[in-house]
Design a protein around this motif. Structure first.
Motif: not given
Length: 159
Positions: A85-88, A100-102, A120-124, A126-134
């Protein structure tokens, strides 16, 4: 004396009507849900929830909204294998919007699954979260990646 009591009661009643706001008028439960089916029978369920603490209309030119977007990787039986999940929080004013925050969070409740990495990252706006599961089995292991992106329009519409 009767007039004073009557006037006092009327003023009290009017004050109560003007200043008593029912709790249900200030709370909202807004969620949006989409489902993407995968070739192997599993599916990804995406849910956006409103986390804004105060959804009242602002008297200022800039408004603020907080949303959470979660992607659940589920098997064909509907059991959550893992999620990200991403919270922004966004500010918007009708002309522009900015994240303003994520933050991010992950979960792997199924016993054969574990989270390998997340960010996670933010730009302008937009906010993005990335994950890898095994996924570990007796035959070996396989990595699955998933990202979740949330953005806000200049008028406060989040997708």
């Amino acid at each position: 004396m009767k007039k004073i009591i009557t006037v006092t009661l009327i003023i009290s009643l009017i004050s109560c009507i003007l200043f008593c706001i029912p709790v249900s008028a200030t709370t909202t439960d807004k969620t949006e849900k989409t489902i993407e089916y995968l070739e192997n029978g599993d599916y990804i369920e995406t849910i956006i929830t409103d986390d804004t603490e105060n959804s009242d209309i602002s008297l200022y030119a800039t408004n603020t909204i907080t949303k959470t977007k979660t992607k659940y990787y589920k098997n064909s039986s509907g059991i959550v294998l893992w999620s990200v999940l991403v919270k922004a929080t966004f500010s918007y004013n009708g002309s522009t919007s900015t994240c303003t925050r994520c933050s991010h969070s992950t979960s792997a409740p199924a016993s054969a699954w574990s989270i390998k990495s997340a960010s996670h990252s933010k730009s302008g706006n937009t906010a993005t979260a990335k994950a890898t599961a095994t996924w570990k089995t007796s035959a070996g292991s396989k990595d699955y990646s998933m990202s979740v992106t949330i953005k806000c329009s200049a008028t406060g519409v989040v997708s």
